[in-house]
Design a protein around this motif. Structure first.
Motif, PDB file in Angstrom:
ATOM      1  N   TYR A  40      26.699  30.136  52.970  1.00 57.40           N
ATOM      2  CA  TYR A  40      27.885  30.895  52.579  1.00 57.40           C
ATOM      3  C   TYR A  40      28.116  30.681  51.088  1.00 57.40           C
ATOM      4  N   ASN A  41      28.553  31.742  50.425  1.00 55.59           N
ATOM      5  CA  ASN A  41      28.790  31.646  48.986  1.00 55.59           C
ATOM      6  C   ASN A  41      30.294  31.567  48.705  1.00 55.59           C
ATOM      7  N   LEU A  42      30.751  30.397  48.315  1.00 51.25           N
ATOM      8  CA  LEU A  42      32.182  30.218  48.067  1.00 51.25           C
ATOM      9  C   LEU A  42      32.627  30.963  46.807  1.00 51.25           C
ATOM     10  N   ASP A  43      31.673  31.250  45.926  1.00 52.66           N
ATOM     11  CA  ASP A  43      32.030  31.945  44.675  1.00 52.66           C
ATOM     12  C   ASP A  43      32.398  33.404  44.891  1.00 52.66           C
ATOM     13  N   ILE A  44      32.395  33.814  46.146  1.00 51.58           N
ATOM     14  CA  ILE A  44      32.787  35.196  46.439  1.00 51.58           C
ATOM     15  C   ILE A  44      34.220  35.441  45.948  1.00 51.58           C
ATOM     16  N   TYR A  45      35.054  34.406  45.983  1.00 51.77           N
ATOM     17  CA  TYR A  45      36.426  34.543  45.482  1.00 51.77           C
ATOM     18  C   TYR A  45      36.397  34.897  43.996  1.00 51.77           C
ATOM     19  N   LYS A  46      35.477  34.248  43.290  1.00 59.24           N
ATOM     20  CA  LYS A  46      35.342  34.486  41.848  1.00 59.24           C
ATOM     21  C   LYS A  46      35.004  35.961  41.612  1.00 59.24           C
ATOM     22  N   GLN A  47      34.096  36.478  42.447  1.00 59.32           N
ATOM     23  CA  GLN A  47      33.661  37.873  42.284  1.00 59.32           C
ATOM     24  C   GLN A  47      34.826  38.834  42.570  1.00 59.32           C
ATOM     25  N   ILE A  48      35.608  38.502  43.603  1.00 56.56           N
ATOM     26  CA  ILE A  48      36.731  39.391  43.949  1.00 56.56           C
ATOM     27  C   ILE A  48      37.779  39.359  42.828  1.00 56.56           C
ATOM     28  N   ILE A  49      38.075  38.159  42.341  1.00 54.68           N
ATOM     29  CA  ILE A  49      39.073  38.027  41.266  1.00 54.68           C
ATOM     30  C   ILE A  49      38.601  38.785  40.022  1.00 54.68           C
ATOM     31  N   GLU A  50      37.302  38.711  39.772  1.00 56.33           N
ATOM     32  CA  GLU A  50      36.724  39.420  38.623  1.00 56.33           C
ATOM     33  C   GLU A  50      36.919  40.925  38.763  1.00 56.33           C
ATOM     34  N   THR A  51      36.702  41.435  39.967  1.00 57.36           N
ATOM     35  CA  THR A  51      36.869  42.876  40.205  1.00 57.36           C
ATOM     36  C   THR A  51      38.305  43.307  39.905  1.00 57.36           C
ATOM     37  N   ILE A  52      39.230  42.397  40.152  1.00 53.43           N
ATOM     38  CA  ILE A  52      40.637  42.735  39.913  1.00 53.43           C
ATOM     39  C   ILE A  52      40.962  42.671  38.427  1.00 53.43           C
ATOM     40  N   THR A  53      40.440  41.629  37.763  1.00 49.66           N
ATOM     41  CA  THR A  53      40.911  41.359  36.394  1.00 49.66           C
ATOM     42  C   THR A  53      40.000  41.866  35.284  1.00 49.66           C
ATOM     43  N   LYS A  54      38.769  42.263  35.606  1.00 55.89           N
ATOM     44  CA  LYS A  54      37.828  42.648  34.529  1.00 55.89           C
ATOM     45  C   LYS A  54      38.312  43.919  33.802  1.00 55.89           C
ATOM     46  N   ASN A  55      37.675  44.191  32.710  1.00 55.07           N
ATOM     47  CA  ASN A  55      37.960  45.438  31.996  1.00 55.07           C
ATOM     48  C   ASN A  55      37.699  46.611  32.913  1.00 55.07           C
ATOM     49  N   GLU A  56      38.619  47.507  32.940  1.00 60.71           N
ATOM     50  CA  GLU A  56      38.529  48.683  33.822  1.00 60.71           C
ATOM     51  C   GLU A  56      38.563  48.267  35.297  1.00 60.71           C
ATOM     52  N   GLY A  57      39.046  47.075  35.541  1.00 61.35           N
ATOM     53  CA  GLY A  57      39.195  46.623  36.922  1.00 61.35           C
ATOM     54  C   GLY A  57      40.469  47.204  37.531  1.00 61.35           C
ATOM     55  N   ILE A  58      40.868  46.667  38.692  1.00 58.63           N
ATOM     56  CA  ILE A  58      42.008  47.248  39.419  1.00 58.63           C
ATOM     57  C   ILE A  58      43.286  47.192  38.569  1.00 58.63           C
ATOM     58  N   ILE A  59      43.510  46.077  37.902  1.00 57.50           N
ATOM     59  CA  ILE A  59      44.729  45.931  37.093  1.00 57.50           C
ATOM     60  C   ILE A  59      44.747  46.977  35.970  1.00 57.50           C
ATOM     61  N   ASP A  60      43.625  47.084  35.290  1.00 56.58           N
ATOM     62  CA  ASP A  60      43.554  48.033  34.170  1.00 56.58           C
ATOM     63  C   ASP A  60      43.776  49.462  34.650  1.00 56.58           C
ATOM     64  N   GLN A  61      43.173  49.770  35.806  1.00 59.93           N
ATOM     65  CA  GLN A  61      43.310  51.122  36.376  1.00 59.93           C
ATOM     66  C   GLN A  61      44.777  51.441  36.638  1.00 59.93           C
ATOM     67  N   VAL A  62      45.449  50.466  37.238  1.00 57.20           N
ATOM     68  CA  VAL A  62      46.853  50.696  37.596  1.00 57.20           C
ATOM     69  C   VAL A  62      47.698  50.816  36.339  1.00 57.20           C
ATOM     70  N   LYS A  63      47.447  49.924  35.376  1.00 58.29           N
ATOM     71  CA  LYS A  63      48.210  49.972  34.122  1.00 58.29           C
ATOM     72  C   LYS A  63      48.041  51.326  33.447  1.00 58.29           C
ATOM     73  N   LYS A  64      46.797  51.790  33.458  1.00 62.19           N
ATOM     74  CA  LYS A  64      46.469  53.031  32.771  1.00 62.19           C
ATOM     75  C   LYS A  64      47.276  54.197  33.332  1.00 62.19           C
ATOM     76  N   CYS A  65      47.310  54.283  34.640  1.00 55.76           N
ATOM     77  CA  CYS A  65      48.002  55.462  35.157  1.00 55.76           C
ATOM     78  C   CYS A  65      49.525  55.283  35.229  1.00 55.76           C
ATOM     79  N   GLN A  66      49.989  54.019  35.063  1.00 58.58           N
ATOM     80  CA  GLN A  66      51.442  53.829  35.000  1.00 58.58           C
ATOM     81  C   GLN A  66      51.969  54.195  33.614  1.00 58.58           C
ATOM     82  N   ASN A  67      51.152  53.908  32.596  1.00 53.31           N
ATOM     83  CA  ASN A  67      51.570  54.240  31.240  1.00 53.31           C
ATOM     84  C   ASN A  67      50.991  55.606  30.868  1.00 53.31           C
ATOM     85  N   PRO A  68      51.819  56.562  30.548  1.00 51.32           N
ATOM     86  CA  PRO A  68      51.308  57.900  30.232  1.00 51.32           C
ATOM     87  C   PRO A  68      50.330  57.846  29.060  1.00 51.32           C
TER      88      PRO A  68
END
Lengths: 720, 177
Positions: free
Chosen positions: A462-490
């Motif tokens: 089992y790869n415990l670093d899977i959490y790292k990969q998921i967190i990266e998907t959320i926080t990376k450039n153009e990740g989930i956070i960036d996507q949401v920020k982008k469409c919230q700010n006109p």
């Protein structure tokens, strides 16, 4: 021959004869003993073997604990207990103003150690429960762990087979006894289960307390925990549900109790190494507590029933009720009907006090009923045991009667060691053997000790670093956070998108061949859908910027695959903490809300805060569609059926009502403006398109086997 | 020369010698004072080996991820012991037939005193003699469920005890010579 010579000769013959006779008598008197050659070596090897048994149990337990810890962690957003940023509808929040990502390595070892301790508690001997563990590698996951203390195994002389008299010997012997089948008034499997699991513990705990019947303790176990040593109730913990305050009074037995908690009613108390989870200690403490309670009410004929009532309601309440009867020796029935609400101080409201009186009365009836069932079992077990003894030893049972062990474990006991011990136990009381017995508690001679400190390295694919990969998907450039920020700010086109659409589109972008991202109801089981939908609406209303307004929501949340019909959701309000619990007490995590819940008494008058109260929402669906919700406040006798749920929000107060009430009094009140900003996610790791699985127990369905690992967490976005 | 009490000095000497000898014997007998001890050899032959063998078998890898104990736990949860029996039977048969003569074995799986399954050597007969047992506790995946006890029992097949050189030789499972 001279006369003197004759006399001398005769004396010599006489002396020789005396010597020979003495010799004969001495030899006759000497015991015959068979000593196996090499017995000491066997004793050493046996101690080693016991050590290996311990190691084996620890190794297996550790393996299962690690699998379970991986599964549990994923289900709880990578946290072993509560996350750093609270939780939302059962999901740990990873991101709000702070970034609250889990330290998954540390959380894994914490969870692992908690689960391992639970396994080791059931071994039946004193095994070290505290281990130091660390993650050596994340892929494959490798955990190194060693016990903080050693297991000490006595190397015991087998002479006289004395070890069979020990505590452990008795435990083993009574464990091999099987509860006979007896007609039971209550759940037919419950008392035999308690008999098989705990009779030996009860037997040992009550040895020095002849006034405490085994059946009384068994009845308490049945009523308090249904025999589950890990049961955690509202405030009580363990087999006999000791509350923290009472447990502290028995600190000689309960040496490990949560120190940082004022009371165990607080669900955030860490009870992972709580001694109340140890069945032997719980039983021993309840015997002592009952001994004290029976001592308090010792002069009354119904002292045991008073003690049972005091175990539930507290001795002061029962003492006051006895005084209220104004009789010198009142019966339980008289005392029971004399309990008045003002005697109850543990709860504040009148209605709650009345409810508590009913609980105490019901408690005594139930424990007494379980007690009767257990006595039937005991009587039958004694018969069975006596017949076995008789068939094995014939008349020996009579001569070798139970009174031998009243004094010491003499030679007779050594001849039939195990059976003598049993014959001396309560089993043989019956059919002519009616001694008031005590067990031989001979401690075997220990030649030396063999100590082992279990330690192990566990490796799992089992790869415990899977959490790292998921967190990266959320926080990376153009990740989930960036996507949401982008469409919230006109942006350039000046178009502002709804938060939900942003989240949906960000999630679509996150999909890959290795990960399947899902949100909301796709992650929930049908049961969770009911609870989470309710909780979510409740929380959104609580967090609305509007005040003196009404939130309205329907429980029509779509189709469900669950075939069985209805669910109940219970809100329990305690000390500013709103807890949502499904009716069947499934382990849905608690929800933190700092709003007090109220209900309407009449027109616009609302109740006092619902501290220590329950509001029961029965949310029903039929033919796969959720339909109506009913609001019940049991101690007020209020039951309101409704299609929608309405909440009136005023300051930090939330008052619930049904359609009828809303339509009569509140249609003119403005609606609260609610907006959703927390989204629940679950991510599945895929191997060739198939979700990764691990062998574990699903805490909701109790299913054991290869279960899909779904990483569940919630993300909280700023309000658009 | 004066004659002795018994008619001669030699007779006197013999009488005294005999008397002293009797006293010495008397002293030795009383000073020994121990119990009558007879020795039996190796009455637990196979005992310790078997306990460890049981652990070794349970620890044997079954596949890349699990061992025989896991297989057993799985069997208990599914209430199907076929695969477990197929795995374990040859190991014991091979071990006992290659190490012992006249030995019967029986493997029993218990939970809370209830027998879940039993495997035994093909020549075993319950009535043949007393048994020696080794029990190993095994946790289940769900820690709320009662542990499993795996018991390996050895039987003496017929009587193989004998008297050799004054020692009683009682052998439960005789090692192959």
């Amino acid at each position: 021959m001279k006369k003197k010579g004759f006399v001398f000769n005769l004396s010599l013959v006489m002396v020789t004869l005396i010597v020979l006779i003495s010799l004969f008598l001495v030899l006759q008197g000497k015991k015959s003993k068979v000593e196996p050659i090499g017995s000491r070596q066997f004793e050493l090897t046996e101690a080693y073997q016991k050590g290996e048994n311990v190691r084996f149990f620890v190794e297996q337990s550790a393996k299962y604990s690690l699998s379970q810890a991986i599964y549990d962690l994923s289900q709880n957003g990578g946290f072993s207990e509560s996350g750093a940023c609270s939780s939302y509808a059962g999901y740990q929040v990873w991101l709000s103003d702070k970034k609250c990502f889990p330290n998954y390595q540390e959380e894994l070892t914490n969870r692992f150690q908690l689960l391992l301790a639970r396994y080791l508690l059931i071994y039946g001997a004193e095994l070290p429960l505290e281990y130091s563990s660390s993650v050596k590698s994340s892929q494959p996951l490798t955990l190194v762990s060693s016990a903080n203390s050693a297991v000490v195994i006595n190397i015991v002389s087998k002479e006289l087979a004395a070890k069979k008299y020990t505590d452990q010997g008795l435990r083993d012997k009574s464990k091999s006894m099987v509860a006979p089948k007896v007609v039971q008034k209550n759940d037919k499997d419950l008392m035999p289960k308690i008999f098989n699991l705990y009779e030996s513990s009860i037997m040992r705990a009550t040895l020095n307390y002849p006034n405490i019947k085994h059946s009384l303790i068994a009845g308490v176990i049945a009523q308090e925990s249904k025999g589950d040593p890990f049961a955690v109730g509202g405030c009580g913990v363990g087999l006999t549900q000791f509350e923290l305050g009472t447990a502290k009074a028995y600190s000689k037995i309960f040496q490990k109790l949560p120190q940082s908690c004022k009371d165990s009613c607080n669900p955030k108390c860490d009870i992972s190494t709580d001694d109340r989870l140890n069945p032997d200690k719980s039983i021993a403490a309840s015997v002592l507590y009952y001994n004290d309670l029976i001592g308090i009410f010792g002069k009354y004929t119904d002292k045991v029933k008073f003690a049972i009532a005091a175990y539930n309601g507290g001795p002061t309440v029962i003492r006051k009720a006895i005084d209220a009867t104004k009789k010198s020796n009142p019966s339980w029935e008289e005392v029971s009907s004399s309990i008045r609400p003002e005697f109850i101080t543990s709860v504040s409201s009148e209605s709650r006090k009345i409810w508590k009186i009913g609980v105490i009365q019901d408690y005594v009836n139930k424990v007494s009923s379980y007690q009767q069932d257990y006595e039937l079992l005991e009587a039958s077990a004694k018969e069975q045991q006596y017949e076995q003894e008789k068939s094995k030893f014939g008349t020996k049972v009579k001569t070798h009667d139970c009174c031998i062990c009243k004094q010491t474990c003499g030679d007779d006991c050594a001849v039939f060691p195990v059976d003598a011990a049993v014959a001396c136990g309560p089993w043989s009381i019956g059919k002519g053997l009616s001694c008031d017995m005590k067990f031989c508690t001979y401690t075997p001679k220990s030649l030396s000790t063999y100590e082992i400190r279990p330690s192990f390295t566990l490796s799992i694919d089992y790869n415990l670093d899977i959490y790292k990969q998921i967190i990266e998907t959320i926080t990376k450039n153009e990740g989930i956070i960036d996507q949401v920020k982008k469409c919230q700010n006109p942006g350039e086109n000046g178009k502002k998108t709804l938060l939900k659409e942003c989240v949906d589109s960000a999630m679509r972008l996150a999909q890959s061949k290795d990960f399947a991202w899902k949100t909301e109801t796709d992650c929930d089981t049908p049961r969770e859908m009911v609870l989470n939908s309710f909780v979510e609406n409740y929380q959104m209303c609580a967090e609305s910027n509007d005040d003196q307004c009404v939130c309205e929501f329907s429980m029509d949340i779509g189709k469900s695959n669950n075939p069985d019909g209805t669910y109940d959701v219970v809100i329990r309000q305690q000390d500013g903490m709103t807890e949502f619990v499904p009716d069947d007490a499934l382990p849905i995590p608690k929800v933190d809300l700092s709003y007090s819940t109220y209900y309407f008494i009449s027109n616009d008058k609302i109740s006092k805060p619902l501290k220590d109260k329950l509001i029961r929402y029965s949310i029903r669906y039929k033919k796969g569609v959720f339909s109506t919700a009913s609001i019940d406040i049991p101690d007020q006798g209020i039951s309101q059926i409704s299609k929608n749920i309405h909440i009136f929000k005023k300051g930090s107060q939330m008052a619930v009502m049904n359609d009828e009430y809303y339509n009569t009094y509140f249609t003119s009140v403005k609606k609260c403006n609610v907006s959703k900003r927390v989204y629940r996610f679950c991510v599945e790791k895929l191997n060739n398109g198939i979700p990764e699985k691990i062998t574990a127990v699903n805490p909701i369905s109790a299913k054991v086997g290869p279960l899909e690992i779904a990483y569940r967490f919630a993300l909280a976005f700023p309000k658009p | 020369m004066k004659k002795g009490l018994l008619g001669s000095n030699i007779a006197d000497f013999l009488a005294y010698f005999l008397f002293v000898l009797v006293i010495i014997i008397f002293y030795v007998i009383f000073s020994w004072g121990g119990d009558k001890v007879s020795y039996k050899i190796n009455s637990e032959a196979g005992y310790t080996d078997t306990g460890l063998l049981l652990l070794n078998v349970l620890r044997t890898p079954y596949d890349a991820k699990s061992n025989v104990a896991d297989l057993l736990v799985n069997s208990v949860s599914q209430k199907n012991f076929k695969e477990f029996e197929q795995m374990v039977n040859p190991i014991f048969t091979d071990y006992f037939s290659s190490n012992f003569d006249d030995c019967c074995w029986k493997l029993t799986i218990w939970q809370q005193g209830k027998k879940l399954d039993e495997l035994r050597s093909s020549v075993c007969d319950n009535t043949q003699s007393e048994e020696l047992q080794h029990s190993v506790k095994l946790p289940l995946v769900n820690p709320k469920e009662p542990v499993i006890d795996v018991t390996l029992s050895l039987f003496r097949k017929g009587t193989v005890g004998s008297m050799e050189g004054g020692y009683e030789q009682v052998v439960q499972c005789a090692y192959k010579k």
